[in-house]
Write a protein that holds these residues in place. Structure first.
Motif, mmCIF file in Angstrom:
data_model
loop_
_atom_site.group_PDB
_atom_site.id
_atom_site.type_symbol
_atom_site.label_atom_id
_atom_site.label_comp_id
_atom_site.label_asym_id
_atom_site.label_seq_id
_atom_site.Cartn_x
_atom_site.Cartn_y
_atom_site.Cartn_z
ATOM 1 N N UNK A 108 38.325 47.659 22.399
ATOM 2 C CA UNK A 108 38.353 46.555 23.352
ATOM 3 C C UNK A 108 39.036 45.337 22.744
ATOM 4 N N UNK A 109 38.727 45.022 21.513
ATOM 5 C CA UNK A 109 39.336 43.866 20.861
ATOM 6 C C UNK A 109 40.843 44.051 20.745
ATOM 7 N N UNK A 110 41.269 45.255 20.412
ATOM 8 C CA UNK A 110 42.698 45.533 20.282
ATOM 9 C C UNK A 110 43.389 45.443 21.640
ATOM 10 N N UNK A 111 42.788 46.040 22.651
ATOM 11 C CA UNK A 111 43.418 46.060 23.971
ATOM 12 C C UNK A 111 43.496 44.687 24.613
ATOM 13 N N UNK A 112 42.421 43.903 24.516
ATOM 14 C CA UNK A 112 42.421 42.597 25.171
ATOM 15 C C UNK A 112 43.374 41.647 24.447
ATOM 16 N N UNK A 161 46.636 44.745 31.324
ATOM 17 C CA UNK A 161 46.101 46.034 31.765
ATOM 18 C C UNK A 161 44.616 46.174 31.436
ATOM 19 N N UNK A 162 44.135 45.392 30.500
ATOM 20 C CA UNK A 162 42.739 45.518 30.098
ATOM 21 C C UNK A 162 41.792 44.746 31.014
ATOM 22 N N UNK A 163 42.252 43.639 31.583
ATOM 23 C CA UNK A 163 41.374 42.841 32.444
ATOM 24 C C UNK A 163 40.863 43.629 33.654
ATOM 25 N N UNK A 164 41.693 44.394 34.350
ATOM 26 C CA UNK A 164 41.170 45.173 35.485
ATOM 27 C C UNK A 164 40.094 46.172 35.059
ATOM 28 N N UNK A 209 42.920 33.959 28.798
ATOM 29 C CA UNK A 209 42.022 33.449 29.838
ATOM 30 C C UNK A 209 42.780 33.275 31.148
ATOM 31 N N UNK A 210 43.989 32.749 31.063
ATOM 32 C CA UNK A 210 44.828 32.539 32.248
ATOM 33 C C UNK A 210 45.072 33.856 32.993
ATOM 34 N N UNK A 211 45.249 34.933 32.233
ATOM 35 C CA UNK A 211 45.463 36.241 32.857
ATOM 36 C C UNK A 211 44.173 36.809 33.435
ATOM 37 N N UNK A 212 43.042 36.461 32.840
ATOM 38 C CA UNK A 212 41.774 37.042 33.260
ATOM 39 C C UNK A 212 41.106 36.378 34.443
ATOM 40 N N UNK A 213 41.308 35.079 34.626
ATOM 41 C CA UNK A 213 40.616 34.366 35.703
ATOM 42 C C UNK A 213 40.925 34.923 37.098
ATOM 43 N N UNK A 214 42.179 35.242 37.412
ATOM 44 C CA UNK A 214 42.439 35.803 38.748
ATOM 45 C C UNK A 214 41.782 37.165 38.952
ATOM 46 N N UNK A 215 41.635 37.925 37.881
ATOM 47 C CA UNK A 215 41.082 39.274 38.005
ATOM 48 C C UNK A 215 39.565 39.254 38.089
ATOM 49 N N UNK A 216 38.900 38.542 37.196
ATOM 50 C CA UNK A 216 37.436 38.553 37.167
ATOM 51 C C UNK A 216 36.811 37.539 38.116
ATOM 52 N N UNK A 217 37.425 36.355 38.251
ATOM 53 C CA UNK A 217 36.842 35.323 39.114
ATOM 54 C C UNK A 217 37.516 35.290 40.478
ATOM 55 N N UNK A 218 38.484 36.199 40.689
ATOM 56 C CA UNK A 218 39.162 36.354 41.978
ATOM 57 C C UNK A 218 39.832 35.067 42.470
ATOM 58 N N UNK A 219 40.361 34.316 41.511
ATOM 59 C CA UNK A 219 41.099 33.109 41.883
ATOM 60 C C UNK A 219 42.548 33.483 42.183
ATOM 61 N N UNK A 220 43.170 32.872 43.185
ATOM 62 C CA UNK A 220 44.576 33.162 43.479
ATOM 63 C C UNK A 220 45.444 32.891 42.257
ATOM 64 N N UNK A 221 46.437 33.713 42.047
ATOM 65 C CA UNK A 221 47.287 33.574 40.868
ATOM 66 C C UNK A 221 47.981 32.217 40.820
ATOM 67 N N UNK A 222 48.310 31.690 41.996
ATOM 68 C CA UNK A 222 49.009 30.412 42.014
ATOM 69 C C UNK A 222 48.109 29.249 41.572
#
Length: 407
Positions: free
Chosen positions: A6-10, A16-19, A147-160
């Motif tokens: 997990x540490x290596x992938x993230x 690809x790891x956030x989903x 974190x910027x890549x993860x917020x839209x995926x986990x917190x469902x915030x729009x990418x924009x």
């Protein structure tokens, strides 16, 4: 979940790891036990090895090392407060989610916080060589990107809106980490507190600190509601004010009084102290969001190179700052061939004093009325002169100002 994988992938393939992370089911206890605690221990253990066992080599001075007891104390405090910080940052990220089109989900917020910190934790191994520790800043910036890549995926915030969401989260997190670093730095003797063994965790100060940390999470919820209302109003000024209040909440400024004017603090300093004439007098007021401090500084000297500097800082009585200060204060009475260091309370005020027996340097610091920090540093004078200079500003006058600017 394999920690190494997990540490290596993230770190290497976060997109690809956030989903994958988003779909995983876990618990707070499991995440802390199997991921957060092991990885967050890396930088603090490396710092302990680097500063206590290896040390820093300075020209004409030699190798400087942190004493073992102090190193262990700093290690433990850094580790514990680091664990607390992760949880508090997750509360901030969760509370901010609706403001950026996201969805609140405490578990997802904790996951995105923990995994985003991974690059910074891994880079913490560089602390083994103190001179390389600054490279960790680069890893910290990369963590922001993760974190910027993860917020839209986990917190469902729009990418924009991810960039703004990340920016606000990072700012709030940095402010929180500054407060925590103040405690840890204090233990390291960098400023006010010096070093020592932890007081009982059952002390009123510790309970007060923990209580304030818990309150901050709830206050962020209230601040979030205000931000939502301001956003609906369509008033840019109202939105900016609400955002500033949210930042102030993180700093504990929600309960802060308006700080005393710097000129009023400057008026506390007499023209002379113990035969030393005042050679300089300065004052300033600083602010970060709603969090403000004001301070005044005076220097006293004579022709024989006797010097004393006194600084009075008004924190406005911020509850978070006060709780952290009280928790950071420890009881100590240490003496060596070269000098001594004491820490505890005098007349109910958290106090720290340090003195070199050759009289080359000394300091005496204390917290007055829960908001004013009086720091006194002396060179080529005895401790009696340093304490007299500290008292010369008038503790009773500071006590009389303890409710000034109260909201």
């Amino acid at each position: 979940m394999n920690l190494i994988e997990r540490a290596k992938n993230i770190t290497l393939t976060p997109q690809t790891e956030w989903p994958v992370i988003a779909e995983e089911s876990t618990t707070t206890a499991s995440l802390y036990q199997h991921y957060i605690a092991p990885l967050s221990a890396i930088p603090v253990l490396a710092s302990f090895i680097g500063m206590t066992l290896i040390g820093i080599s300075l020209p004409l001075v030699g190798t400087i090392r942190t004493p073992i007891l102090l190193g262990v104390t700093t290690l433990v405090l850094s580790f514990v407060l680091g664990l607390v910080a992760i949880y508090l940052i997750s509360l901030i990220i969760n509370a901010l989610a609706p403001n950026f089109g996201g969805e609140k989900n405490p578990m997802q917020a904790l996951k995105v916080t923990a995994y985003a910190f991974t690059p910074a934790w891994l880079a913490g191994i560089l602390n083994i060589i103190p001179s390389l520790g600054m490279l960790g800043i680069i890893a910290a910036f990369y963590s922001f990107y993760v974190l910027y890549l993860g917020l839209p995926v986990l917190m469902k915030a729009p990418k924009e809106k991810a960039a703004a969401y990340t920016a606000v989260s990072v700012i709030c997190s940095i402010v929180l980490m500054v407060v925590i670093s103040t405690v840890v730095g204090a233990v390291g003797g960098a400023s006010l507190y010096g070093a020592g063994a932890l007081h009982s965790a059952q002390s009123e100060e510790a309970k007060g600190a923990l209580g304030e940390l818990e309150k901050m999470g709830k206050q962020m919820e209230d601040a979030n509601k205000k931000m939502e209302a301001a956003k609906k109003s369509g008033d840019p000024q109202a939105e900016a004010k609400a955002a500033a209040e949210a930042l102030g909440t993180v700093m504990g400024a929600g309960s802060q009084a308006e700080v005393v004017d710097k000129d009023k603090l400057k008026a506390l300093f007499p023209d002379t102290i113990g035969g030393l004439k005042r050679s300089s007098l300065e004052g300033e007021k600083s602010a970060m969001g709603e969090f403000k401090i004001s301070k005044a500084d005076a220097r006293y000297t004579d022709d024989n190179n006797h010097q004393i500097q006194v600084t009075v800082t008004d924190t406005g009585g911020s509850k978070m700052f006060g709780a952290m200060f009280a928790w950071g204060m420890m009881e100590q009475d240490k003496e060596t061939d070269g000098g001594y260091e004491k820490m505890g309370k005098v007349n109910g005020r958290p106090t720290h004093e340090r003195f070199q027996k050759d009289g080359s340097s000394g300091e005496y610091s204390l917290l007055v009325a829960g908001r004013f920090i009086v720091e006194t540093h002396g060179q080529n004078v005895d401790m009696a002169a340093i304490k007299a200079a500290s008292a010369a500003v008038g503790y009773d006058k500071l006590e009389a100002m303890k409710n000034d600017g109260a909201k």
